[in-house]
Design an enzyme around this catalytic site. Structure first.
Site, PDB file in Angstrom:
ATOM      1  N   ASP A   1     -14.026  -4.029  -2.288  1.00  0.00           N
ATOM      2  CA  ASP A   1     -13.927  -3.937  -0.777  1.00  0.00           C
ATOM      3  C   ASP A   1     -15.225  -4.016  -0.082  1.00  0.00           C
ATOM      4  OD1 ASP A   1     -11.256  -3.184  -1.364  1.00  0.00           O
ATOM      5  OD2 ASP A   1     -11.570  -0.959  -1.129  1.00  0.00           O
TER       6      ASP A   1
ATOM      7  N   ASP B   1       0.878  -1.417   0.080  1.00  0.00           N
ATOM      8  CA  ASP B   1       0.181   0.034  -0.081  1.00  0.00           C
ATOM      9  C   ASP B   1       0.835   1.334  -0.035  1.00  0.00           C
ATOM     10  OD1 ASP B   1      -1.911  -1.544   0.176  1.00  0.00           O
ATOM     11  OD2 ASP B   1      -2.514  -1.152   2.308  1.00  0.00           O
TER      12      ASP B   1
END
Length: 278
Positions: free
Chosen positions: A130, A11
């Site tokens: 998500d 990330d």
């Protein structure tokens, strides 16, 4: 049986690898290229590279970081974050990505996945889902509709009273009245070649993957599903394969901070009867 994959995730914010709880309060875990080299040496099966701020802050994709990463690793590289057009996909593939991961843009225009898979091939189009749990108190009307919500071909993906999981976008900041399981099936139908499934309830918690969510989607589609969100121990990786039926397990912090190595993870799984590439 195909070997199960272990996939570290980078990330990235402002060119640095970070890992936070639920994508907020990010911690600094180093340079992306250094991390990629480490995972390459550890023989990770793949690497996922996500710009966690690209969609939210509307930052352009950091092509140079992708190029530098792709030039030093030999495992497949999936890149996501801020992909808004077919040109963005082309630029990432040209920069060295093997696959691209798409979330927010698909929610805004589901047919984008059809166009992308037709132009570039399903094998390089990953739909990032998500997902968040909801209960009977969830009010779908509290969230702004997308322009396609009246499209009859897409009506089956909208939230229903028996929906257990809905989508979120913009790094988990915005919930959408879209059923996550129905969405996964529709994205497969539209040409996505793989699903990167993150439980936003579990992300960063180290409490383990959401087994119910992952299994439900794994059983609903025939394309590979990558479990993501919540890995804290090697046992959690095992659970993703043995109980949730995932094809791959993604983790970040347990690998970034060297709590476990990829090799340790694979040996642990091998001893428990999970087929892995050693």
């Amino acid at each position: 049986m195909l070997a199960k994959r272990i996939i570290p995730c980078l990330d990235v914010k402002d060119g640095r690898v970070v890992k936070g709880v639920n994508f907020l309060n990010l911690r600094d875990a180093g340079d992306p290229v250094e991390n990629a080299l480490y995972y390459n040496e550890e023989e990770a099966d793949e690497l996922v590279f996500l710009d966690v701020t690209a969609s939210h802050e509307k930052r352009k994709i950091i092509i140079d970081v992708v190029e530098r990463t792709a030039s030093v690793v030999f495992m497949p590289l999936t890149v996501g974050g801020g992909i808004k057009s077919l040109d963005d996909i082309r630029d990432l593939l040209n920069a060295g990505a093997d696959k691209v991961s798409i979330n927010t843009t698909a929610v805004k225009d589901p047919y984008f996945i059809q166009k992308a898979s037709t132009r570039f091939g399903s094998q390089c189009i990953v739909i990032a889902i998500d997902a968040k749990r909801v209960d009977k108190n969830f009010n779908p009307k509290a969230y702004p509709p997308e322009s396609w919500f009246d499209d009859k071909e897409l009506s089956d993906v909208l939230y229903k009273e028996d929906s257990r999981f809905v989508l979120s976008t913009h790094g988990g900041r915005l919930m959408r009245p879209i059923d996550a399981i129905a969405w996964a099936k529709k994205m497969e139908e539209f040409g996505a070649g793989e699903i990167l499934l993150t439980s936003m309830d579990r992300d960063g918690t180290k409490e383990g993957y959401d087994i119910e969510l992952t299994r439900a989607i794994s059983e609903a589609v025939s394309i590979p599903v990558i479990a993501s969100g919540g890995a804290g121990t090697l046992e959690h990786l095992y659970e993703a394969f043995a109980y949730a039926k995932a094809d791959a397990a993604l983790a970040a912090s347990i690998f970034h901070f060297r709590e476990y190595s990829i090799r340790e993870a694979k040996e642990f799984l091998r001893q428990k009867g999970i087929p892995v590439r050693i």
